[in-house]
Design an enzyme around this catalytic site. Structure first.
Site, short mmCIF file in Angstrom:
data_model
loop_
_atom_site.label_atom_id
_atom_site.label_comp_id
_atom_site.label_asym_id
_atom_site.label_seq_id
_atom_site.Cartn_x
_atom_site.Cartn_y
_atom_site.Cartn_z
N PRO A 46 0.79 -1.24 0.00
CA PRO A 46 0.00 0.00 0.00
C PRO A 46 0.82 1.29 0.00
CG PRO A 46 -0.05 -1.05 2.16
CD PRO A 46 0.65 -1.99 1.24
N TYR A 104 3.99 9.27 -8.16
CA TYR A 104 2.96 9.28 -7.12
C TYR A 104 1.61 9.74 -7.68
CZ TYR A 104 0.86 9.55 -2.50
OH TYR A 104 0.05 9.33 -1.41
C1 PHB Z 1 -5.10 5.50 3.17
O1 PHB Z 1 -5.69 4.50 3.59
O2 PHB Z 1 -5.56 6.64 3.33
C2 PHB Z 1 -3.80 5.34 2.47
C3 PHB Z 1 -3.20 4.08 2.38
C4 PHB Z 1 -1.99 3.96 1.73
C5 PHB Z 1 -1.38 5.08 1.19
C6 PHB Z 1 -1.97 6.31 1.26
C7 PHB Z 1 -3.19 6.44 1.91
O3 PHB Z 1 -0.16 4.96 0.57
#
Ligand code: PHB
Ligand code: APR
Length: 389
Positions: free
Chosen positions: A292, A384
């Protein structure tokens, strides 16, 4: 039953593909294993690339996102107790939209229901047949009865654990995988976000992320060992550990409260090739998983859907199969770029169990370079905010 495109899986990939095809006059049936409320209980990342935002608008599901989503023009990276900002707008003139995946999925379900397109929930025993022939079909059980769905094409949008990928013969399928030696413990809380933009933190105690959903809903993560369970982490222990990993000023100002969701997710990179076999297309998490870090999961599902939608609409409009033949190649080229970026960000920001002082100094040196180099910031911003489809 008969349809033009049978879609296995009613997650964001299947729903978005279904909406775009429906708008183009192409008939679809979505077969989903779980109930709608079960699908909507999943909490996932909440950062949308420009390309994803554009595709949601094109599908006619962007109204609520445009009303309540937040535009972020930058992101903070923290290390050695200080942070710096990468300004996306200044670097490449683009931005991202903060809007939860759960909300995207809800909008897609509402739009599909209003359009009257068919979604069957609670299906089981899904099996794909004759995908390498002219007339493929899907068999499944629904409401205790066996059914057969004939179609022209099958879109396998059934996530990592689905059946579609497994329908490609083992001598054709190639799978690449990297398992990371830690997980992310995530907490959702009804508190104002700690920062106006996301903070990704590399700390001596491990990675932390401060994210958000809206003005009174925050999402935080900390890196934890894979052996940890949610029961090991009381709310107090979580907030305490998070504070120690964020820059002091942010930690001191951060408001905490009871968690309304708490879960641990392991991190992996996974890619399976090819993404088409005969009349079966694999799309989204069914074909690839990213860690993630960088929030690429949903965005990659959206780019797959973009290529697949183009391919199918050209076929139905002009009987042109050229884009169908190149779907796998085009989708995978972009998948590997995102897999590389997520892997780089993960390596840059986490503590690895076997990490030496040498490795740590390299991380710090790379972060210092990112802090001072416009060229490095431009490359980060480009990745990004999302490479073009
Ligand atoms: C989120 O859950 O807000 C989230 C998760 C992973 C990321 C960025 C935001 O890299
Ligand atoms: N039959 C029918 N449906 C199935 C089956 C099956 N055998 N197996 C799985 N499904 C359903 C799941 O219940 C789920 O709703 O397929 C759906 C797949 O949805 P996701 O896992 O959300 O995958 P995808 O739509 O590709 O979305 C990608 O969501 O998983 C996150 O991080 C990921 O953000 C990324 C995005």
């Amino acid at each position: 039953m008969r349809t033009q495109v049978a879609i296995i899986g009613g997650g964001p990939a299947g729903l978005l593909l279904g909406q775009l095809l429906h708008n183009a006059g192409i008939d679809t049936v979505i077969l989903e294993k779980h109930s709608r409320s079960h699908v909507l209980r999943r909490i996932r990342a909440g950062v949308l690339e420009q390309g994803t935002v554009d595709l949601l608008r094109e599908a006619g599901v962007g109204a609520r996102m445009d009303r309540v989503g937040f535009t972020h023009n930058g992101v903070y990276l923290a290390f050695k107790n200080s942070s710096f900002r990468i300004d996306f707008k200044e670097a490449i003139g683009r931005s991202v939209t903060v809007y939860g995946q759960t909300e995207v999925t809800r909008d897609l379900y509402d739009t599909r229901a209003a359009a009257g397109a068919q979604t069957l929930h609670g299906v089981s025993d899904v099996e794909l047949h004759d995908v390498e022939r002219e007339a493929p079909y899907v068999t499944f059980t629904h409401d205790g009865q066996g059914h057969r769905l004939d179609c022209d094409y099958i879109a396998g949008c059934d996530g990592f654990h689905g059946v579609s990928r497994k329908s490609i013969p083992a001598n054709i399928l190639i799978e690449y995988e990297k398992i990371y030696p830690f997980g992310w413990l995530g907490v959702l809380s009804e508190t104002p976000p700690a920062s106006d933009e996301l903070i990704y933190a590399n700390s001596d105690r491990g990675f932390a992320l401060a994210s958000m959903r809206n003005a009174n809903l925050s999402r935080y993560y900390i890196q934890v060992p894979l052996s940890d369970t949610v029961e090991d982490w009381s709310d107090a222990a979580f907030w305490d550990e998070l504070r120690r990993r964020l820059p002091v000023a942010t930690a001191e100002a951060m408001q905490t409260g009871p968690s309304i969701e708490k879960s641990i997710a392991p991190l992996r990179s996974f890619i399976s090739e090819p993404m088409r076999y005969g009349r079966l297309f694999i799309c989204g998490d069914a074909a690839h998983i990213v860690p993630p870090t960088g929030a690429k999961g949903l965005n990659l599902a959206a780019s797959d859907v973009h290529y697949l939608y183009q391919a199918l609409s050209r076929f139905y409009r002009h009987q042109d199969v050229a884009a169908i033949a190149t779907y796998s190649h085009r989708a995978l080229r972009r998948v590997w770029h995102s897999v590389r970026f997520s892997w780089t960000m993960t390596n840059l920001l986490h503590r690895f169990p076997e990490q030496t002082m040498f490795d740590q100094r390299l991380q710090e040196s790379e972060l210092a370079f990112l802090k001072s180099s416009k060229a490095a910031q431009t490359a980060f911003a480009e990745n990004y905010t999302g490479l073009p489809f």
